[in-house]
Design a protein around this motif. Structure first.
Motif, mmCIF file in Angstrom:
data_model
loop_
_atom_site.group_PDB
_atom_site.id
_atom_site.type_symbol
_atom_site.label_atom_id
_atom_site.label_comp_id
_atom_site.label_asym_id
_atom_site.label_seq_id
_atom_site.Cartn_x
_atom_site.Cartn_y
_atom_site.Cartn_z
ATOM 1 N N ALA A 167 0.858 -1.198 0.000
ATOM 2 C CA ALA A 167 0.000 0.000 0.000
ATOM 3 C C ALA A 167 0.891 1.245 0.000
ATOM 4 N N SER A 168 1.913 1.241 0.852
ATOM 5 C CA SER A 168 2.749 2.467 0.912
ATOM 6 C C SER A 168 3.580 2.598 -0.356
ATOM 7 N N ALA A 169 3.947 1.466 -0.971
ATOM 8 C CA ALA A 169 4.793 1.539 -2.186
ATOM 9 C C ALA A 169 3.994 2.108 -3.348
ATOM 10 N N HIS A 170 2.676 1.821 -3.385
ATOM 11 C CA HIS A 170 1.950 2.203 -4.621
ATOM 12 C C HIS A 170 1.690 3.701 -4.665
ATOM 13 N N HIS A 171 1.979 4.413 -3.569
ATOM 14 C CA HIS A 171 1.804 5.873 -3.638
ATOM 15 C C HIS A 171 2.780 6.493 -4.626
ATOM 16 N N HIS A 172 3.874 5.797 -4.909
ATOM 17 C CA HIS A 172 4.846 6.365 -5.860
ATOM 18 C C HIS A 172 4.303 6.353 -7.283
ATOM 19 N N LEU A 173 3.184 5.627 -7.491
ATOM 20 C CA LEU A 173 2.663 5.539 -8.874
ATOM 21 C C LEU A 173 1.770 6.744 -9.146
ATOM 22 N N ASP A 174 1.739 7.151 -10.371
ATOM 23 C CA ASP A 174 0.961 8.342 -10.773
ATOM 24 C C ASP A 174 -0.372 7.859 -11.330
ATOM 25 N N ARG A 175 -1.447 8.077 -10.562
ATOM 26 C CA ARG A 175 -2.772 7.583 -10.996
ATOM 27 C C ARG A 175 -3.239 8.269 -12.274
ATOM 28 N N VAL A 176 -2.853 9.526 -12.429
ATOM 29 C CA VAL A 176 -3.329 10.233 -13.631
ATOM 30 C C VAL A 176 -2.758 9.553 -14.870
ATOM 31 N N MET A 177 -1.469 9.250 -14.806
ATOM 32 C CA MET A 177 -0.834 8.594 -15.975
ATOM 33 C C MET A 177 -1.518 7.242 -16.234
ATOM 34 N N GLY A 178 -1.790 6.519 -15.133
ATOM 35 C CA GLY A 178 -2.428 5.200 -15.287
ATOM 36 C C GLY A 178 -3.789 5.337 -15.947
ATOM 37 N N THR A 179 -4.577 6.292 -15.452
ATOM 38 C CA THR A 179 -5.923 6.464 -16.017
ATOM 39 C C THR A 179 -5.819 6.877 -17.483
ATOM 40 N N LEU A 180 -4.884 7.783 -17.761
ATOM 41 C CA LEU A 180 -4.691 8.241 -19.151
ATOM 42 C C LEU A 180 -4.380 7.039 -20.039
ATOM 43 N N ASN A 181 -3.482 6.187 -19.549
ATOM 44 C CA ASN A 181 -3.123 5.015 -20.356
ATOM 45 C C ASN A 181 -4.329 4.111 -20.586
ATOM 46 N N THR A 182 -5.161 3.991 -19.540
ATOM 47 C CA THR A 182 -6.348 3.145 -19.704
ATOM 48 C C THR A 182 -7.251 3.710 -20.801
ATOM 49 N N VAL A 183 -7.445 5.022 -20.761
ATOM 50 C CA VAL A 183 -8.319 5.638 -21.767
ATOM 51 C C VAL A 183 -7.719 5.432 -23.158
ATOM 52 N N ILE A 184 -6.383 5.602 -23.230
ATOM 53 C CA ILE A 184 -5.729 5.431 -24.550
ATOM 54 C C ILE A 184 -5.989 4.029 -25.087
ATOM 55 N N LEU A 185 -5.778 3.032 -24.214
ATOM 56 C CA LEU A 185 -5.920 1.646 -24.702
ATOM 57 C C LEU A 185 -7.366 1.345 -25.073
ATOM 58 N N LEU A 186 -8.322 1.827 -24.255
ATOM 59 C CA LEU A 186 -9.728 1.546 -24.571
ATOM 60 C C LEU A 186 -10.074 2.157 -25.930
ATOM 61 N N THR A 187 -9.608 3.389 -26.150
ATOM 62 C CA THR A 187 -9.924 4.030 -27.437
ATOM 63 C C THR A 187 -9.261 3.263 -28.575
ATOM 64 N N SER A 188 -8.041 2.796 -28.314
ATOM 65 C CA SER A 188 -7.360 2.066 -29.418
ATOM 66 C C SER A 188 -8.102 0.760 -29.687
ATOM 67 N N SER A 189 -8.731 0.217 -28.622
ATOM 68 C CA SER A 189 -9.529 -0.994 -28.844
ATOM 69 C C SER A 189 -10.713 -0.665 -29.759
ATOM 70 N N TRP A 190 -11.296 0.502 -29.514
ATOM 71 C CA TRP A 190 -12.448 0.912 -30.310
ATOM 72 C C TRP A 190 -12.022 1.102 -31.766
ATOM 73 N N THR A 191 -10.891 1.794 -31.971
ATOM 74 C CA THR A 191 -10.477 2.031 -33.372
ATOM 75 C C THR A 191 -10.147 0.687 -34.049
ATOM 76 N N MET A 192 -9.627 -0.223 -33.269
ATOM 77 C CA MET A 192 -9.275 -1.534 -33.869
ATOM 78 C C MET A 192 -10.539 -2.263 -34.330
ATOM 79 N N VAL A 193 -11.594 -2.251 -33.486
ATOM 80 C CA VAL A 193 -12.786 -2.984 -33.884
ATOM 81 C C VAL A 193 -13.464 -2.272 -35.049
ATOM 82 N N MET A 194 -13.308 -0.952 -35.105
ATOM 83 C CA MET A 194 -13.854 -0.229 -36.268
ATOM 84 C C MET A 194 -13.056 -0.603 -37.518
ATOM 85 N N ALA A 195 -11.755 -0.837 -37.342
ATOM 86 C CA ALA A 195 -10.948 -1.246 -38.511
ATOM 87 C C ALA A 195 -11.467 -2.585 -39.039
ATOM 88 N N VAL A 196 -11.752 -3.495 -38.073
ATOM 89 C CA VAL A 196 -12.241 -4.820 -38.517
ATOM 90 C C VAL A 196 -13.580 -4.657 -39.236
#
Lengths: 313, 549, 223, 141
Positions: free
Chosen positions: C67-96
């Motif tokens: 718990a104390s170690a995970h404070h070093h992680l940046d939640r904003v970056m994590g959330t941003l990455n999640t949004v990026i991947l979800l959107t890329s999933s959407w563009t991929m299925v649109m490609a198909v």
């Protein structure tokens, strides 16, 4: 059946061993029955229905539901019996009674160290009184070992960083061999120990004076015995060959170069100090991994080891 | 006889009309870039037999050392390397790929009536990844070997100075070869069956290989991640398995055995699959309990994932887990028993012809029976306390793996040899070798049961004098077994020098691979076969069905 | 398994491009490709699954250190990455979908956007990693973080780097696959009757996304 | 998927993306709330993640429209993972957790500040009691 039991299994050192052997022979009987049944059927079918000329098969029956149910349900019942019986004995084997003599066991690469409640320590051997339960609290200092006494039918891994426990109620006086059963490197097969089951008086006598066999033995001979039983042999050779520790050959009375560059004469004091505080003077090109034997050896045993080293010219 | 709708024009024995797959293309490149499942199967066969030879040499050296207590021919360190490399080579390089990748690759498409496996390129990739893994294994052997045992238990494997990382990487690479074979076979069996071949008209070899492929796909990734974690532990001390850093060595055993127990079923299921082919053909009788055997194979495949804890009864695992694992272990014993009884029932009232494949099938029945039944001792909690990590375990798994899988593999090799290479082998020599192997095997491993029950631990370089007679007996047995195996290699290779003399169907088999020529033409069947009958229908063929239904 | 009568003559009337010789017709080839792909995806699930099991057990054992170690992680970056991947999933299925509908231009555009999003994901990952390297929050023996920390915090970073590193490798492999698909799409290889590779590439990419969907809460959001 | 036209597919996929992003926001918010025990947090996070994963699998990976064999293969994989975790926890949760109580540091090895002889390391299970071990100080070395 007893003749087969005596061939297959070692002597019984505890009541649990007898209980285990009955269960063991039950499975042997079951295995023998089914194996003979299968072999007899195979041999009979191969002979009785051997192909004569180009004869077709006598029947093409492909299934018989009743038979298939029988030969599924019966084995299931039998294996469930084996499971239940095995589980019952397992709980006996691994649940120690409350009033046991508790001995701390520490396994390290290739020796067993024991410590009694009254602080007395021994290496590679323990003496226990007959008829009193003994509980071993075990842990390892390096890799996984396994405390295995065939004549007690007990075994448990000795895991580093974790305590595992084992118990037995000795009922047969005499000497029982202890093996290490989990592979632990070069000295895995040399990591043997002895469990001496003594009568009450012999046990008390041993606690005060040590093993009577060794009391009358000349020092050098006792030293040779300790060289083996205390595990010196696993790291120090007698023929000059290099192992984890320096060889004893030709050490006594000669100069020894230490890791800090200085040299010292290997006399009685140096040998004594190297036994009791090995980290004090470390021979050059060797690592300081020798454990201290402080409290592990009686005064007479230290003298015996010194005499033994003195003889190695 | 599978009723082939439009029968291919009759072929005189030995003169295949179209050129067979061996002669279809010439030259070295036509082999190393081949996409033909038959050639890939043959390449796998030679590589796997080479590894069997290498593993066998290690085995003979180990047995030679154990002839006498103390030093016989090598030091303790060398002995530890020998038994480790014997284990690692035999398991990762021989017995896991042996039947599925060599015989399976060759025979499966033929049995399904298909032209090739679903993904030929993936099949070739699987072979070359196997070769790369083997090269890494040999590199690990040459750069000092490995002395941790094939199980790589931590913390010894993370602190051993031998080339454990290279061998771990080799096993990691070999895992992918196994996964690719599994993926390939699952897709092939699902989608490339001949028209009319429903699931229950497929031969039982297909069911066995299907169950094996399921385990290969579901279990091997966990081996992959275990080996990655082991390498990470050695290189970066990540701390998951190292007790000094808060890790848990028993957790490694969970990771390792979650793969390695299903792996022993990857080894035995193809063996059983071959026996389900040999016995009906040489008893000239329909298989008894087809569905029972088919369902047992798949049942074993899934239950095998629930039982791994029986390797850890004495490892300090909680009593609750041990009890649950012991119970589940006894459930997995039932399908194996059912199979053996079904094979026996197949032989009942058959017309049994004791040719070499049938000889090995009989040996399999007896030796696998002992192997399976001795598993009862190790599955029961109380007896496992006494017997775990002793020679009883060594004898048990050699009875199942050598007595079971290797004997079935040799039987299968004899059964399909005419189909694979178009030549018959010498039946006389085959019988001599079979007897030698049977005697040698029993003389080697029966004494080890008694060694184990009397308390001789395994992986011991130096042992007490009381065990010496039984060890000597076992070592002599290993020489006889070795001799028998060399004779098999001898007459099989000798048969390759003869001209094509094998008829399309030398044994009277009823499955599809016997309807094409021996050796088969490049794309297996002249005309796509249409299946209308049971796979083992030995009843006299009815009037041929009207052509082109 | 379609039971349509299979013409037994060797040469089917018209031989669609991309149909391999050992398949009877396109549907059989597409089906077996799908089964093979899903079997392969299961091995990926189990590969990461093993890591998740290890992480779960160690997390349960050293809860406060993790718990104390995970404070070093940046939640904003994590959330941003999640949004990026979800959107890329959407563009991929649109490609198909575009490939199936034969919309060549859309296919190329969607594949390009997916590629760019994947690149963006790796850039964000690179920023996070460089922050960790700078502060010494590294796995195992390389953990040299000077600030106040519990002794077992390096375990968290061992798992952080193993899990996100392995996932990053898979994103990289995904980018290679997508760029190979893009090249073939630009060359016009795909048509409504033959778009298998795009479908397979899509399945692989969606799985990489699913793994991140589990990775994000378990590593970034533990309390 | 042949049943749906390109436009319909686009509508479905966009709706799925929307709900995925919403769930992401939800899980980030949920992490903020401190439930009574951290275990509940993890369960909530896993539940939301599973919802997102099944959305992706059903719609983006077309599991919903295709032959069931693909879904069976995928679920079998997850089932095996659950078996692996479940039976391993059966052992790990009912056994003393290893503590480096009496380990000598590895030769020249890295101990990451985990001092070998930490007092209060879990002692062996007291006699006769199989489950959770009592927290006794280890016997004096």
């Amino acid at each position: 059946m007893n003749w087969l039991k005596s061939i297959l299994l070692p002597a019984q050192g505890t009541a649990y061993a007898a209980e285990h052997d009955t269960f063991f022979m039950f499975i042997v009987a079951l295995t023998a029955f089914f194996f003979l049944l299968i072999t007899a059927l195979v041999v009979f079918f191969v002979w009785r229905y051997r192909r004569r000329g180009d004869s077709p098969a006598e029947s093409q029956v492909t299934h018989n539901t009743r038979l298939e149910i029988v030969w599924s349900v019966i084995p299931l019942i039998l294996v469930m019996i084996i499971f239940a019986w095995g589980f019952h004995d397992y709980m006996n084997a691994y649940t120690a009674p409350g009033d046991a003599l508790e001995i701390q066991v520490t396994a390290k690469q290739w020796i067993w160290q024991f410590e009694y409640p009254d602080g007395m320590r021994t290496v590679n051997e323990i003496h226990v009184p007959i008829g009193r339960p003994v509980r071993l609290v075990m842990s390892s200092e390096d890799v996984i070992h396994s405390f295995f006494v065939p004549s007690f039918r007990i075994k448990k891994d000795v895991v580093p960083g974790m305590y595992t426990d084992l118990w037995f109620l000795p009922e047969a006086e005499g000497e029982h061999t202890l093996f290490c059963a989990e592979y632990c490197g070069r000295g895995h097969s040399d990591m043997l120990g002895k469990i001496y089951v003594d009568s009450e008086e012999k046990f008390r006598e041993w606690q005060e004076l040590g093993d009577e066999r060794t009391r009358t033995m000349p020092l050098a001979e006792l030293g040779a015995l300790l060289y083996e039983s205390r595990g010196c042999s696993t790291c120090h050779s007698l023929d000059g060959s290099r192992r984890d520790g320096p060889s004893f050959k030709g050490v006594f009375g000669h100069e020894v170069k230490l890791s800090d560059g200085t040299t010292v004469l290997a006399d009685e004091n140096y040998i004594r100090e190297s036994i009791l505080e090995p980290q004090a003077k470390i021979v050059s090109s060797f690592e300081g991994i020798m454990p201290t034997f402080q409290g592990l050896l009686r005064e007479r045993e230290v003298k015996a080891l010194i005499e033994f080293v003195k003889e190695q010219q | 006889m599978a009723d082939v709708a439009s029968t291919s024009h009759p072929m005189a024995a030995g003169e295949p009309a179209a050129t067979n797959y061996l002669k279809a293309e010439r030259g070295f490149k036509s082999w190393i870039f081949t996409l033909d499942h038959k050639r890939i199967g043959v390449m796998y066969l030679w590589s796997v037999l080479l590894m069997f030879l290498l593993g066998g040499i290690f085995a003979m050296l180990v047995r030679l050392e154990l002839l006498t207590p103390g030093k016989t021919i090598m030091e303790a360190d060398t002995y530890n390397r020998m038994f480790t490399l014997h284990g690692a080579v035999m398991i990762f390089l021989f017995i896991i790929p042996a039947i599925p990748a060599s015989l399976g690759n060759f025979v499966l498409p033929l049995m399904l009536g298909a032209k090739d496996v679903a993904f030929p390129r993936l099949n070739l990739a699987s072979y070359w990844i196997y070769v790369i893994g083997a090269v890494f294994g040999v590199v690990a052997m040459v750069t000092g070997g490995v002395d941790t045992g094939w199980t790589f238990y931590t913390p010894y494997s993370t602190t051993s100075s031998t080339s454990v990382t290279t061998m771990t990487f080799a096993a990691f690479v070999l895992g992918f070869s196994s996964i690719f074979t599994g993926v390939n076979f699952i897709a092939t069996i699902h989608r490339l069956r001949a028209p009319g071949m429903t699931w229950f008209k497929t031969p039982l070899f297909v069911w066995g290989i299907y169950a094996t492929a399921i385990i290969q796909v579901l279990a091997t990734p966990i081996l992959g991640i275990t080996l990655v974690l082991l390498m990470m532990e050695r290189v970066f001390s990540v701390g998951i398995f190292d007790p000094r850093l808060g890790g848990d060595p028993v957790l490694f055993q969970h990771f390792f055995w979650f793969y390695s127990h299903p792996a022993v079923y990857i080894m035995i299921l193809p063996g059983m699959a071959i026996i389900s082919e040999i016995i009906p053909t040489f008893s000239r009788k329909n298989i008894f309990g087809y569905r029972a055997i088919a369902y047992s194979s798949v049942a074993i495949a899934f239950i095998s994932f629930l039982v791994w804890g029986h390797h850890m009864f004495v490892s300090g695992q909680s009593e609750l887990a041990s009890a649950v694992f012991s119970f589940l272990t006894f459930l997995v014993a039932i399908p194996s028993g059912v199979k053996v009884f079904n094979w026996l029932a197949t032989m009942y009232k058959g017309s049994i012809d004791l040719k070499a494949p049938m000889l090995y099938a009989i040996m399999f029945l007896m030796l696998f029976a002992i192997g399976g039944l001795t598993g009862l001792f190790l599955g029961a909690l109380a007896t496992d306390i006494h017997l775990h990590d002793t020679y009883f375990v060594v004898a048990h798994f050699h009875f199942v793996m050598v007595g079971g899988t290797v004997i079935a593999f040799i039987g299968g090799l004899h059964y399909w040899w005419p189909k694979m290479f178009g030549r018959m082998y010498s039946e006389k020599w085959a019988r001599i070798a079979a007897v030698l192997i049977f005697i040698g095997f029993n003389v080697t491993f029966l004494p080890q049961f008694v060694l184990g029950t009397r308390g001789m631990p395994r992986r011991y370089y130096n042992y007490l004098d009381q065990f010496q007679p039984l060890h000597a007996f076992s070592t002599v047995g290993s020489w006889i077994l070795g001799l028998g195996l060399f004779i098999v290699l001898g007459y099989l290779l000798a048969s390759l020098r003869k001209r094509y003399d094998a008829p399309p169907n030398p044994w009277g088999g009823t499955t599809l691979e016997w309807t094409t020529s021996s050796p088969p033409i490049a794309h297996n069947f002249e005309h796509v076969p249409v299946v209308t009958r049971e796979p083992y229908d030995h009843s006299p063929a009815p009037a041929p069905a009207p052509a082109g239904d | 398994m379609s039971d349509s009568a299979i013409s037994t003559t060797e040469h089917a009337p018209e031989h669609p491009p991309g149909l391999q010789h050992h398949f009877a017709e396109m549907e059989q080839q597409a089906d077996s490709a799908k089964i093979g792909m899903w079997a392969f995806l299961v091995t990926e699930v189990l590969l990461f699954g093993g890591l998740f099991v290890g992480y779960g057990i160690m997390h349960a054992r050293f809860t406060e250190a993790f718990a104390s170690a995970h404070h070093h992680l940046d939640r904003v970056m994590g959330t941003l990455n999640t949004v990026i991947l979800l959107t890329s999933s959407w563009t991929m299925v649109m490609a198909v979908s575009s490939a199936r509908a034969g919309k060549q231009k859309n296919l190329v555009r969607y594949l390009t956007v997916t590629l760019l999003l994947a690149g963006a994901f790796l850039v964000v990952k690179y920023l996070e990693y460089s922050h960790k390297f700078h502060e010494g929050l590294l796995p195992g023996r390389f953990y040299t973080y000077a600030g106040p920390h519990l002794p077992e915090e390096f375990l968290f970073f061992s798992f952080y780097f193993m899990m996100t590193g392995l996932h990053g490798l898979h994103v990289l492999a995904g980018m290679i696959v997508i760029s190979w698909l893009l090249r073939r799409a630009i060359r016009g290889d795909f048509s409504p009757s033959y778009y298998n590779p795009v479908d397979m590439g899509g399945l692989y990419w969606h799985l990489v996304d699913i793994i991140w969907i589990y990775l994000f809460p378990l590593i970034y959001l533990i309390s | 998927m042949a049943a749906h036209s390109y436009a319909e597919e686009k509508k479905i996929n966009t709706a799925v993306l929307g709900s995925l992003l919403a769930l992401t926001a939800l899980t980030v918010a949920a992490a903020g709330i401190h439930f009574e025990s951290p275990a509940v947090n993890t369960i909530v996070a896993l539940a939301i993640a599973s919802m997102k994963a099944s959305l992706v699998a059903l719609f983006f990976m077309h599991l919903r429209y295709e032959k069931p064999i693909n879904a069976i293969i995928f679920l079998t994989g997850i089932a095996m993972l659950a078996v692996f975790l479940g039976l391993t926890l059966l052992d790990v949760d009912y056994r003393a957790t290893p503590r480096p109580a009496n380990l000598k540091p590895p030769p020249g090895g890295f101990t990451a500040g985990v001092e070998p002889a930490k007092p209060g390391g879990t002692a062996p299970p007291a006699a006769g009691e199989a489950a959770q071990p009592a927290e006794q100080a280890p016997p004096a070395r």
